[in-house]
Design an enzyme around this catalytic site. Structure first.
Site, PDB file in Angstrom:
ATOM      1  N   CYS A 163      21.101  28.913  -2.436  1.00  0.00           N
ATOM      2  CA  CYS A 163      20.207  29.337  -3.522  1.00  0.00           C
ATOM      3  C   CYS A 163      20.292  30.833  -3.803  1.00  0.00           C
ATOM      4  O   CYS A 163      19.584  31.340  -4.689  1.00  0.00           O
ATOM      5  CB  CYS A 163      18.776  28.941  -3.197  1.00  0.00           C
ATOM      6  SG  CYS A 163      18.584  27.160  -2.992  1.00  0.00           S
ATOM      7  N   HIS A 303      11.935  35.493  -4.950  1.00  0.00           N
ATOM      8  CA  HIS A 303      12.576  34.190  -4.787  1.00  0.00           C
ATOM      9  C   HIS A 303      11.531  33.089  -4.964  1.00  0.00           C
ATOM     10  O   HIS A 303      11.760  32.124  -5.678  1.00  0.00           O
ATOM     11  CB  HIS A 303      13.225  34.127  -3.406  1.00  0.00           C
ATOM     12  CG  HIS A 303      14.009  32.882  -3.151  1.00  0.00           C
ATOM     13  ND1 HIS A 303      15.054  32.483  -3.954  1.00  0.00           N
ATOM     14  CD2 HIS A 303      13.894  31.937  -2.176  1.00  0.00           C
ATOM     15  CE1 HIS A 303      15.565  31.350  -3.485  1.00  0.00           C
ATOM     16  NE2 HIS A 303      14.868  30.990  -2.423  1.00  0.00           N
ATOM     17  N   GLU A 314       9.029  35.471   2.994  1.00  0.00           N
ATOM     18  CA  GLU A 314       9.373  36.431   1.944  1.00  0.00           C
ATOM     19  C   GLU A 314       8.251  37.441   1.730  1.00  0.00           C
ATOM     20  O   GLU A 314       8.514  38.631   1.510  1.00  0.00           O
ATOM     21  CB  GLU A 314       9.676  35.714   0.630  1.00  0.00           C
ATOM     22  CG  GLU A 314      10.155  36.672  -0.455  1.00  0.00           C
ATOM     23  CD  GLU A 314      10.513  35.994  -1.756  1.00  0.00           C
ATOM     24  OE1 GLU A 314      11.092  36.687  -2.622  1.00  0.00           O
ATOM     25  OE2 GLU A 314      10.219  34.795  -1.926  1.00  0.00           O
ATOM     26  N   LYS A 333      10.160  30.629 -10.669  1.00  0.00           N
ATOM     27  CA  LYS A 333      10.303  29.198 -10.386  1.00  0.00           C
ATOM     28  C   LYS A 333       9.011  28.437 -10.618  1.00  0.00           C
ATOM     29  O   LYS A 333       9.034  27.203 -10.748  1.00  0.00           O
ATOM     30  CB  LYS A 333      10.803  29.007  -8.956  1.00  0.00           C
ATOM     31  CG  LYS A 333      12.202  29.549  -8.700  1.00  0.00           C
ATOM     32  CD  LYS A 333      12.630  29.340  -7.255  1.00  0.00           C
ATOM     33  CE  LYS A 333      14.012  29.951  -6.975  1.00  0.00           C
ATOM     34  NZ  LYS A 333      13.980  31.436  -7.008  1.00  0.00           N
ATOM     35  N   HIS A 338      13.304  25.217  -9.652  1.00  0.00           N
ATOM     36  CA  HIS A 338      14.324  25.850  -8.810  1.00  0.00           C
ATOM     37  C   HIS A 338      15.699  25.323  -9.192  1.00  0.00           C
ATOM     38  O   HIS A 338      16.036  24.170  -8.912  1.00  0.00           O
ATOM     39  CB  HIS A 338      14.021  25.535  -7.347  1.00  0.00           C
ATOM     40  CG  HIS A 338      14.797  26.356  -6.366  1.00  0.00           C
ATOM     41  ND1 HIS A 338      15.816  27.212  -6.747  1.00  0.00           N
ATOM     42  CD2 HIS A 338      14.710  26.454  -5.002  1.00  0.00           C
ATOM     43  CE1 HIS A 338      16.318  27.791  -5.666  1.00  0.00           C
ATOM     44  NE2 HIS A 338      15.656  27.345  -4.606  1.00  0.00           N
ATOM     45  N   PHE A 397      19.835  28.347   2.009  1.00  0.00           N
ATOM     46  CA  PHE A 397      20.209  27.659   3.241  1.00  0.00           C
ATOM     47  C   PHE A 397      21.346  28.404   3.929  1.00  0.00           C
ATOM     48  O   PHE A 397      22.186  29.027   3.286  1.00  0.00           O
ATOM     49  CB  PHE A 397      20.668  26.235   2.932  1.00  0.00           C
ATOM     50  CG  PHE A 397      19.543  25.252   2.690  1.00  0.00           C
ATOM     51  CD1 PHE A 397      18.216  25.633   2.765  1.00  0.00           C
ATOM     52  CD2 PHE A 397      19.829  23.931   2.390  1.00  0.00           C
ATOM     53  CE1 PHE A 397      17.191  24.733   2.547  1.00  0.00           C
ATOM     54  CE2 PHE A 397      18.820  23.014   2.175  1.00  0.00           C
ATOM     55  CZ  PHE A 397      17.500  23.408   2.246  1.00  0.00           C
TER      56      PHE A 397
END
Length: 409
Positions: A163, A303, A314, A333, A338, A397
C-alpha cells in the site's frame, strides 16, 4: 537544512471514486462524506461494500481493442496518464522520447483475471486458458502500456511496496530525475482492489470494516470506533520534470516535490510496528531530504486506513516526528476507500491540490480519537490553511513505509 533537490509537478491525472478530474475530485473530497456503497461485484461475500470509480467506461476511454486486452487496473492507469499529459500540456512529438520515463506503483497483479484463468485450469480446461492471462495481469503491464500509448522510451518499470507502492514510485521517479537519467517522468499508481479474492482475503484477516448495513459510516480513520478499511480503486499519475526542463518549455508548475523518505519496519508481514517506528523514520528522512523542519510543514495527508493497529501506530509516529503537535491532518481513505497500491499516488495528488488551494479537506466519520493520541484532524468542513509545505505518508504489508514532502510553486 539544505534540500537534496526538488522536481516540478507540471501535470495531474486522477481517476478515483471521487471523480475523473482534479476539480471534481477536490469538490467531492471537500464535502467530506464517505462514498462507500454496496458493491454488486462483491455480493454474497462477508463484506460486500466498496468505493468504486463511477461512470468509467473503458470502451469510450480507450477504444474496444485496447480496453479488451487490458484489465481494470490498467484501464484506470492509462486514463490517468492521458489526463496528466493533457494537464501538463505535453506533446510527445516535440520531446525526446528517450528522455521520458514511466514509473508506476502497483500493489498486486490483477486478481480478477487470475481467478478466472485459474478456475479454468482447475477444472481441467488448460486449453481454455487465455493467452492474455499473463500479459494482462502482470503488475508491470501498466508502465509498459503507458509507454506504448505515449511513445515514452526512457526508463520504464513498476515498483511494488504494497500500500506504499504509489508513494514509493513517485519518490523513485524523483531520484531518476535528480540523477539526470531523464527529463520527465510519468509517475503514480493504479489498482482495482474490488476483486472477490481481495475482498474475501481481507475479510478473513479482519482488516475490512464490517459495517455493511451502513457503508457510508464504515471507514473511520483515527476514530475510537474504527473497525477496518473499505476497499477502493483508482489511479493517479503525476507529471514530474526537472525544473530547468519545465522552465525551458514554459510549463505551469503546480507544485514541487522536495523530499522523499522510505523505511522498513522489519517487524511483521502484515502488522505495523506497534510504536510506528518505521513510519516515523520515513517521515524524518523525508523532512531531512526536503531541507525542512517539522515546524515548516502545514498539512499532513495521513495513511489513515481505519484499522485499529495501523491508525494507532501511525498516530504515535506522527506525534513523535512532529514533537507532539502535528499540523492539520486529513485521511482521504475515509471518503474514497483504500486503493491499495494506488492510494499513495492519489493522496500525493490530493496533497498538491491542497497546497494549490491552501485548504485541507475534511476526514469523514471521525467523532472521537484515541486518548493520548489526539491530533489536529480536520473534520466536517474544509479548513483554510496558509502553508508552504505538506507531507503525504503511506505504509504497507511487509513493513513498507514511505513519505513525500511537497511544496508550493
Amino acid at each position: 537544512m539544505t534540500a537534496r533537490g526538488e522536481v516540478a509537478v507540471t501535470g495531474l491525472g486522477l481517476v478515483t471514486a471521487a471523480g475523473h478530474d482534479a476539480e471534481s475530485v477536490w469538490k467531492t473530497m471537500a464535502a467530506g462524506r464517505s462514498l462507500a456503497r454496496k458493491d454488486p461485484d462483491l455480493a454474497d461475500l462477508p463484506v460486500d461494500i466498496a468505493c468504486s470509480v463511477p461512470d468509467f467506461d473503458p470502451l469510450s476511454e480507450l477504444g474496444i481493442r485496447l480496453a479488451g486486452r487490458l484489465d481494470r487496473f490498467a484501464h484506470l492507469a492509462l486514463a490517468a496518464a492521458r489526463r496528466a499529459l493533457t494537464d501538463a500540456h505535453l506533446d510527445m512529438i516535440s520531446l525526446r522520447p528517450d528522455r521520458v520515463a514511466v514509473v508506476l506503483g502497483v500493489g498486486a497483479n490483477s486478481l480478477q483475471t487470475y481467478v478466472k484463468e485459474f478456475t479454468r485450469l482447475g477444472e481441467g480446461r488448460a486449453r481454455s486458458v487465455s493467452p492474455l492471462g499473463l500479459p494482462r495481469s502482470v503488475p508491470n503491464i501498466v508502465a509498459g502500456e503507458i509507454a506504448i500509448d505515449t511513445g515514452a522510451r526512457g526508463p520504464n518499470f513498476t515498483v511494488s511496496s504494497a500500500c506504499a507502492s504509489g508513494t514509493t514510485a513517485i519518490g523513485v521517479a524523483r531520484d531518476l530525475l535528480l540523477s539526470g537519467a531523464c527529463d520527465i517522468v510519468l509517475s503514480g499508481g493504479s489498482e482495482s482492489a474490488r476483486s472477490r479474492m481481495s475482498a474475501a482475503s481481507f475479510a478473513q484477516m479482519r482488516a475490512l470494516s464490517t459495517r455493511t448495513t451502513h457503508p457510508e459510516l464504515a471507514c473511520r480513520p483515527f476514530d475510537t470506533d474504527r473497525d477496518g478499511f473499505v476497499l477502493g480503486e483508482g489511479a493517479a499519475v503525476l507529471v514530474l520534470e526537472r525544473p530547468d526542463h519545465a522552465r525551458a518549455r514554459g510549463a505551469i508548475v503546480r507544485g514541487r516535490l522536495r523530499g522523499y523518505g522510505a523505511s522498513a519496519d522489519a517487524h511483521h508481514p502484515t502488522a505495523p510496528h506497534p510504536e510506528g517506528a518505521g513510519a516515523e523514520q520515513a517521515i524524518r528522512q523525508a523532512l531531512v531530504d526536503a531541507g525542512c523542519t517539522p515546524g515548516d510543514v502545514g498539512h499532513i495527508n495521513a495513511h489513515g486506513t481505519a484499522t485499529r493497529a495501523g491508525d494507532a501506530a501511525e498516530a504515535l509516529a506522527l506525534l513523535r516526528a512532529f514533537n507532539g503537535a502535528p499540523p492539520a491532518v486529513t485521511a482521504s481513505k475515509s471518503v474514497i476507500g483504500h486503493a491499495l497500491g494506488a492510494a499513495g499516488a492519489i493522496e500525493a495528488a490530493l496533497t498538491v491540490l491542497a497546497l494549490e488551494r491552501q485548504e485541507v479537506p475534511p476526514t469523514a466519520n471521525l467523532t472521537q480519537q484515541d486518548t493520548g493520541r489526539e491530533m489536529d484532524i480536520v473534520t466536517a468542513h474544509p479548513r483554510p490553511v496558509a502553508m508552504d509545505l505538506a507531507l503525504s505518508t503511506s505504509c504497507g504489508f511487509g513493513g513498507q513505509n514511505a513519505a513525500l514532502v511537497f511544496a508550493t510553486p
